[in-house]
Design a protein around this motif. Structure first.
Motif, mmCIF file in Angstrom:
data_model
loop_
_atom_site.group_PDB
_atom_site.id
_atom_site.type_symbol
_atom_site.label_atom_id
_atom_site.label_comp_id
_atom_site.label_asym_id
_atom_site.label_seq_id
_atom_site.Cartn_x
_atom_site.Cartn_y
_atom_site.Cartn_z
ATOM 1 N N ALA A 1 5.432 -24.408 1.291
ATOM 2 C CA ALA A 1 5.967 -23.058 1.204
ATOM 3 C C ALA A 1 4.932 -22.101 1.788
ATOM 4 C CB ALA A 1 6.274 -22.691 -0.246
ATOM 5 N N VAL A 2 5.354 -21.291 2.762
ATOM 6 C CA VAL A 2 4.421 -20.384 3.440
ATOM 7 C C VAL A 2 4.925 -18.947 3.308
ATOM 8 C CG1 VAL A 2 3.719 -22.164 5.074
ATOM 9 C CG2 VAL A 2 5.611 -20.637 5.654
ATOM 10 N N PRO A 3 4.005 -17.967 3.292
ATOM 11 C CA PRO A 3 4.415 -16.568 3.146
ATOM 12 C C PRO A 3 5.294 -16.111 4.300
ATOM 13 C CG PRO A 3 2.055 -16.826 2.749
ATOM 14 C CD PRO A 3 2.541 -18.124 3.322
ATOM 15 N N SER A 4 6.222 -15.185 4.000
ATOM 16 C CA SER A 4 7.118 -14.661 5.038
ATOM 17 C C SER A 4 7.068 -13.139 5.127
ATOM 18 C CB SER A 4 8.562 -15.098 4.762
ATOM 19 O OG SER A 4 9.058 -14.507 3.562
ATOM 20 N N GLY A 5 6.066 -12.518 4.467
ATOM 21 C CA GLY A 5 5.942 -11.070 4.566
ATOM 22 C C GLY A 5 6.617 -10.343 3.421
ATOM 23 N N PRO A 6 6.689 -9.016 3.502
ATOM 24 C CA PRO A 6 7.295 -8.206 2.437
ATOM 25 C C PRO A 6 8.806 -8.401 2.398
ATOM 26 C CG PRO A 6 6.752 -6.835 4.315
ATOM 27 C CD PRO A 6 6.182 -8.189 4.611
ATOM 28 N N PRO A 7 9.474 -7.867 1.362
ATOM 29 C CA PRO A 7 10.920 -8.064 1.232
ATOM 30 C C PRO A 7 11.685 -7.603 2.472
ATOM 31 C CG PRO A 7 10.032 -7.139 -0.790
ATOM 32 C CD PRO A 7 8.913 -7.114 0.209
ATOM 33 N N ALA A 8 12.520 -8.497 2.982
ATOM 34 C CA ALA A 8 13.452 -8.194 4.075
ATOM 35 C C ALA A 8 14.794 -8.761 3.630
ATOM 36 C CB ALA A 8 12.987 -8.830 5.377
ATOM 37 N N VAL A 9 15.670 -7.882 3.140
ATOM 38 C CA VAL A 9 16.883 -8.327 2.449
ATOM 39 C C VAL A 9 18.099 -8.205 3.357
ATOM 40 C CG1 VAL A 9 18.369 -7.989 0.448
ATOM 41 C CG2 VAL A 9 15.899 -7.638 0.236
ATOM 42 N N ALA A 10 18.811 -9.314 3.503
ATOM 43 C CA ALA A 10 20.061 -9.331 4.258
ATOM 44 C C ALA A 10 21.201 -8.902 3.339
ATOM 45 C CB ALA A 10 20.322 -10.730 4.807
ATOM 46 N N LEU A 11 21.951 -7.911 3.763
ATOM 47 C CA LEU A 11 23.059 -7.376 2.987
ATOM 48 C C LEU A 11 24.362 -7.886 3.589
ATOM 49 C CD1 LEU A 11 23.909 -5.281 0.762
ATOM 50 C CD2 LEU A 11 23.978 -3.602 2.599
ATOM 51 N N ALA A 12 25.062 -8.753 2.875
ATOM 52 C CA ALA A 12 26.275 -9.355 3.420
ATOM 53 C C ALA A 12 27.411 -8.331 3.448
ATOM 54 C CB ALA A 12 26.680 -10.562 2.578
#
Length: 414
Positions: free
Chosen positions: A277-288
């Protein structure tokens, strides 16, 4: 004079091909910087491709049909500027270095269904180049600026990374008197032109969903559930004057930030192929967002750090753009979490599937008064049922429980 290719643009980080749906120019036309030359359709968005160079259109190599990203679809003859046309995600050219220290390389840009809020606002976004060159703006904003005599170079863009929006143009100009209506297209031609792209894009979106869900089937995942009391959140939401969509989006992003393990993604190539498991940065939320053409998922970067009212306006604009099929590529980045809500469609509880490489997806049911236990008996409270699905390679049950707890605490904060 140089022969400059017009390339199939890369409109999202995962796009590999697109379909030329129509040309708005013809061979022999003189093209200015910023002119729309053609329309391209993908599984996510319809996009007007603007010229970044001036010249004469001398060849159209693909009148219509599927083309791989980066392949030429036509050619201009004009002054070569060192860049081909159309790659929306390409790095911008570096400025000439000063004689003293060498200039550092320019960095690359950073990179299931919420019921849409009803709004009459329409906004699309477009990336703005840095030095020098045309100020990029959405085609609608560019047209409005021409109509009202506004120099786009004098407009401060409020979109991501300074991109100019329709609202920005409207702020610096008084609405002009409505122009005379354009001559209507022939009655027989309009339905045929509108119907084919809608049908084709719907099929492309369904194929894209199928590919992602096939990948999802290989992910070991589990779901935890929690009933959430929303009376306090509703009072705060009303005081802020924002939609439930905005409140829930911010609460989920804030919860992800409190449980950073669920902001990771599984990388099968890490640790010499053993995976980690590797970091992916700050929250980036996909809104369906459910549209007539299929499911679209615009991505919002760090929505919890935004002013609620500003975010609410942006969400409404983006959802409207998604329904029009012209979602700006700036919202097609890679997410590390998804928010999906079928409550507006009468669903009380459902399980959403993780979309790789995201580690979690929050599924929300309907918001309505339900019986709850109160001291001395039973009362009514505004509630919803939240289901959090997690990639078990990245997180465990304790992580999921912690995220749901953080989600609830964020909603009950005054």
């Amino acid at each position: 004079m140089a022969r400059i290719p017009i390339l199939m643009p890369k409109m999202s980080m995962t796009m590999t091909e697109g379909e030329v749906s129509s040309w708005l120019t013809k061979v022999g036309d003189e093209i200015a910087v910023g002119d729309v030359v053609c329309e391209v359709m993908t599984d996510k968005v319809d996009m007007e491709v603007e010229s970044t160079a001036a010249g004469t259109l001398v060849e159209i190599t693909v009148e219509s049909g599927m083309v791989a990203v980066g392949e030429p679809i036509g050619y201009l003859e004009g002054e070569e500027d060192g860049l081909g046309l159309g790659d929306l995600l390409a790095p911008e050219p570096e400025p000439e270095p000063e004689p003293e220290p060498a200039a550092a390389a320019a960095p690359l840009p950073a990179a299931d269904t919420l019921a849409p809020d009803h709004s009459d606002d329409h906004t699309e976004w477009e990336a703005v180049p840095s030095q020098p060159g045309p100020v990029a703006a959405v085609p609608r904003a560019r047209g409005l600026a021409r109509e009202r005599g506004v120099d786009l170079a004098t407009v401060t863009g409020s979109g991501p990374e300074g991109r100019v929006t329709v609202a920005d143009v409207e702020q610096v100009s008084r609405p002009a008197a409505p122009a005379a209506p354009a001559a209507p297209a022939p009655a027989a031609a309009a339905p045929a032109t509108a119907a084919k792209p809608q049908k084709d894009r719907s099929a492309m979106i369904r194929a894209a969903v199928a590919r992602k869900m096939t990948e999802s089937a290989a992910v070991p995942q589990f779901t935890v559930w929690r009933d959430v009391l929303l009376d306090e959140a509703n009072a705060v939401r009303r005081q802020q004057g924002v939609s439930w969509t905005t409140s829930l989006l911010q609460a989920y992003a804030a919860a992800l930030r409190e449980v950073p393990d669920l902001l990771n993604r599984w990388d099968a190539t890490a640790l010499d192929g053993r995976g980690a498991a590797v970091p992916s940065g700050p929250p980036a939320v996909a809104l369906a967002v459910a549209t007539e053409g299929g499911l679209l998922v615009p991505v919002f970067l760090e929505p919890d750090a935004r002013d609620p009212r500003e975010l609410d306006a942006e969400v409404k604009h983006v959802v409207t753009a998604a329904h029009s099929g012209r979602l700006d590529p700036a919202y097609l980045g890679v997410a590390n979490g998804s928010l999906s809500n079928l409550g507006g469609m009468g669903v009380d509880r459902f399980q959403a599937l993780v979309t790789p490489p995201q580690a979690s997806v929050l599924a929300l049911g309907s918001i309505k008064p339900r019986p709850v236990a109160v001291p001395g008996g039973v009362g009514l409270a505004l509630t919803l049922t939240a289901g959090l699905t997690v990639d078990h390679r990245v997180g465990d049950g304790a992580h999921a429980a912690g995220l749901l707890d953080a989600f609830v605490r964020r909603l009950t904060q005054a």
